[in-house]
Design an enzyme around this catalytic site. Sequence first.
Site, PDB file in Angstrom:
ATOM      1  N   GLU A 366       0.833  -1.198   0.000  1.00  0.00           N
ATOM      2  CA  GLU A 366       0.000   0.000   0.000  1.00  0.00           C
ATOM      3  C   GLU A 366       0.872   1.254   0.000  1.00  0.00           C
ATOM      4  OE1 GLU A 366      -4.101   0.142   1.845  1.00  0.00           O
ATOM      5  OE2 GLU A 366      -3.012   1.427   3.256  1.00  0.00           O
ATOM      6  N   HIS A 397       5.078 -27.415   3.588  1.00  0.00           N
ATOM      7  CA  HIS A 397       4.192 -28.465   3.090  1.00  0.00           C
ATOM      8  C   HIS A 397       3.176 -27.912   2.104  1.00  0.00           C
ATOM      9  CE1 HIS A 397       5.783 -31.336   6.029  1.00  0.00           C
ATOM     10  NE2 HIS A 397       5.797 -30.318   6.878  1.00  0.00           N
ATOM     11  N   LYS A 520     -13.789   1.588  -3.440  1.00  0.00           N
ATOM     12  CA  LYS A 520     -14.782   1.928  -2.423  1.00  0.00           C
ATOM     13  C   LYS A 520     -15.912   2.755  -3.032  1.00  0.00           C
ATOM     14  CE  LYS A 520     -11.511   2.018   1.472  1.00  0.00           C
ATOM     15  NZ  LYS A 520     -10.920   2.876   2.519  1.00  0.00           N
TER      16      LYS A 520
END
Length: 569
Positions: A366, A397, A520
Amino acid sequence: MNSSSLQLSQRVYTPLNALQAHAERLQAQSLSDLIGSDTPSARRRSSSLAFTFNTLHLDLSKQRVTQETLSLLTDWAHSCGLEEKRKALFAGAKMNTSEKREAMHMAARWPTAATPPNGMEDAAAFCQQQRLRLAEIVERVHQREWFGATGQSITDVVHIGVGGSDLGPKLISEALADRPSHTVVNVHFVSSMDGTQLLPLMESLDPATTLLVLASKSFTTADTQFNVQTALVWLSESLEVDVPTICCYQLLGVSSRPDKMTEFGIPDAHQLVFKDWIGGRFSLWSPIGVSVAMQLGMAKFNSLLEGAHMMDRHFLETPLTENLPVLVALVGAWNCQFLNISSHAILPYDARLKSLPAYLQQLEMESNGKSVCLDGRSVTHATCPIIWGDVGSNAQHAFYQLMHQGGHTVSADFVAVAGREVAATQAVRESLASQEQLTLANCLAQAQLFALGDDAIPNALRGSMAQSHRGNQPNSLLLLNQLNAWSMGALLALYEHKVFVQSVLWNLNPFDQPGVELGKKLATRLYQALAGEASEQDIVHDIEHDIVHDIVNDPSTLQLLKKVSEWRK
């Protein structure tokens, strides 16, 4: 003279030209060549690339760098004016140029007894005053003197935030409040806008003894507003008390907008304030950390601030060649810009640090995930790499197979803890010590295999082990003596300053986030459609004309809206 040197000699010398030519030469050498066998020169190289600051040790010996590389990188930092900009940062210059603000998160952890730099005095004084208010609130909760709307003492805190208002406190909570014996108050974190984190809390917590902490810099973020509205309705209905009364007794606000908190119905005594010159992803040290302080106590919270402050001093006062945040930043920029490694893994070998990759994703991507310079010109090279990762013991894994034998080149930060103090019986301590040793052995082995590939396989195992481990994956190892509040503060402050240094190298503003806002805005009208407040024709009109002028009709999204609407009915 080789061709790279000849080309360099034929053009004007700049640190960037020199680094590019050096990178071309170094590409011909593998990490196996650089690290070498156990020879005096290899030992000298390893020793020269190891740095210790208090209880934090940084090993860069598995990076594809030499002393010449570090010298050229340091020249680049000098040419970018890093020392002057570092001083300006701490002096309160308006480093956030787009929003015309300072970036003064360091003031939030400046101790009362230490004289702040010229220009930081007022900021430090304000932060210290808010820290006193925070301590009073924490003490009130710990003494069971904070009473809910029905007169019962608070026992649980629900911290409602998102982004920096959630990731930092949550990381510290997981790292330091890992056992009930380490906590004073139970704290629960809610950030997802879909309500799934809130639902189980509403089923398990006692509404009469639950305090909501609404942590939001702007106090307008939709995620937090919707979560707190739902939580307030739950408390109100459960206790048969109206919402305004709940706001007076069981809601603590933390924001840079005291006017918004007052308008919401939060009394002044239940407000903690920080200034807008502390960015959300840098706000852990501010009153945003109040829930952690309630959970751990002020002694640990102050130790967290102290560790970060000592890293601030180290960053501000130490020469670039010995400065840990600067070195980490320079090597990171070298990998990304000159070695063209666009992916960087964060691999903590301690489950208490499971949220560290997510925290650093926001902090780094960001801040520096941008392609426009401070002067408005486009960046012509890669800046911040893609940050990702997981707890190393699980990652082994999952995706290590691809990293060892796949075709992708990545860089990595391994983060390990040397030891852990546990109050337990001798037998349990010995068993846990064996687990710690196994964890550290896996961390060191994987870092070695990332760097050396097949060359890491001992002669005794050759022929019995699968080969074609590609190696040549540069990595650093950050070793903490212990995982405590001080070391966590120092570690996170190191990464904060790394971000700033790289922003100087790339001529970026790391303190704004314009790319976050558009989604947004687009979501607002789509929400109205889903809530039945707008017609499909309105949505089409807004996408074409109102929300963003250059976005045309989007049948893909419209057909998804139709399908959601159909299924919700």
